[in-house]
Design a protein around this motif. Structure first.
Motif, PDB file in Angstrom:
ATOM      1  N   THR A   1       0.904  -1.680   0.316  1.00  0.00           N
ATOM      2  CA  THR A   1      -0.331   0.266   0.080  1.00  0.00           C
ATOM      3  C   THR A   1       0.939   1.104  -0.134  1.00  0.00           C
ATOM      4  O   THR A   1       0.714   1.930  -0.825  1.00  0.00           O
ATOM      5  N   ASN A   2       1.464   1.018   1.082  1.00  0.00           N
ATOM      6  CA  ASN A   2       2.624   2.696   0.630  1.00  0.00           C
ATOM      7  C   ASN A   2       3.368   2.556  -0.685  1.00  0.00           C
ATOM      8  O   ASN A   2       4.073   3.546  -0.622  1.00  0.00           O
TER       9      ASN A   2
ATOM     10  N   LYS B   1       0.940   3.980  -2.821  1.00  0.00           N
ATOM     11  CA  LYS B   1       0.915   5.708  -2.309  1.00  0.00           C
ATOM     12  C   LYS B   1       2.078   6.600  -3.359  1.00  0.00           C
ATOM     13  O   LYS B   1       1.608   7.974  -3.473  1.00  0.00           O
TER      14      LYS B   1
ATOM     15  N   SER C   1       1.866   7.156  -6.497  1.00  0.00           N
ATOM     16  CA  SER C   1       0.140   7.440  -6.222  1.00  0.00           C
ATOM     17  C   SER C   1       0.715   9.370  -6.258  1.00  0.00           C
ATOM     18  O   SER C   1       0.272  10.166  -6.983  1.00  0.00           O
ATOM     19  N   GLN C   2       1.632   9.633  -5.511  1.00  0.00           N
ATOM     20  CA  GLN C   2       1.882  11.128  -4.944  1.00  0.00           C
ATOM     21  C   GLN C   2       2.892  12.028  -6.376  1.00  0.00           C
ATOM     22  O   GLN C   2       2.549  12.582  -6.371  1.00  0.00           O
TER      23      GLN C   2
ATOM     24  N   THR D   1      -6.601   5.499  -1.482  1.00  0.00           N
ATOM     25  CA  THR D   1      -5.440   5.987  -1.615  1.00  0.00           C
ATOM     26  C   THR D   1      -6.053   7.375  -2.391  1.00  0.00           C
ATOM     27  O   THR D   1      -5.421   8.437  -2.154  1.00  0.00           O
TER      28      THR D   1
ATOM     29  N   THR E   1      -4.774  10.561   0.283  1.00  0.00           N
ATOM     30  CA  THR E   1      -3.118  10.159  -0.518  1.00  0.00           C
ATOM     31  C   THR E   1      -3.080  11.464  -2.142  1.00  0.00           C
ATOM     32  O   THR E   1      -3.384  12.446  -1.483  1.00  0.00           O
TER      33      THR E   1
END
Length: 145
Positions: free
Chosen positions: A80-81, A84, A87-88, A110, A114
């Motif tokens: 997940t991280n 993220k 995604s960022q 997310t 995020t």
């Protein structure tokens, strides 16, 4: 598993996540009972040759090739991280209008946790679905499934 996480983290931090202006597409399915938003996003990009979701960028494709796909609530926190981070970066590179398939978004997704924050910070992004991004964000009412 740690080698996979290290490799994926490197991909998330370095691989290409760029899109043309007005061509970034996001969707939210995490914690939701179905994949409708993802299906709508994929259908949209199939009809818009320059449009991309994170999944269809070189970065996203490489993460998926490693077997790192699934809803936030179905994968490990390490994975997940990693998504993220990607995604960022994806949102930081976007500009113009963002097309968002986020009906019924969960507050833990997310997108909500995020990407929306990054969209609001990115001065190059003006609108979401043709609506001023701040207005869109203030009208968005997340759920908790």
């Amino acid at each position: 598993m740690q080698d996979l996480v290290t490799q994926a983290l490197y991909i998330a931090k370095t691989e290409d996540v760029s899109t043309f202006p007005d061509c970034a597409v996001v969707y939210s399915v995490s914690f939701m009972p179905n994949n409708t938003n993802k299906e709508l996003a994929l259908n949209y990009i199939s009809n818009q040759p320059n449009a991309k979701t994170l999944d269809t960028t070189p970065c996203g494709k490489k993460l998926i090739e490693l077997g790192l796909s699934g809803k936030v609530n179905e994968i490990s926190s390490d994975i997940t991280n990693i998504w993220k981070i990607a995604s960022q970066r994806y949102i930081e590179c976007a500009s113009g209008n963002i097309v968002a398939f986020v009906d019924g978004v969960d507050e833990r997704s997310t997108f909500y946790s995020t990407e929306l924050e990054q969209i609001l910070k990115n001065e190059k992004i003006k609108t979401i679905n043709g609506v001023d991004k701040k207005v869109f964000a203030s009208n968005l009412k997340p759920y908790r499934y």
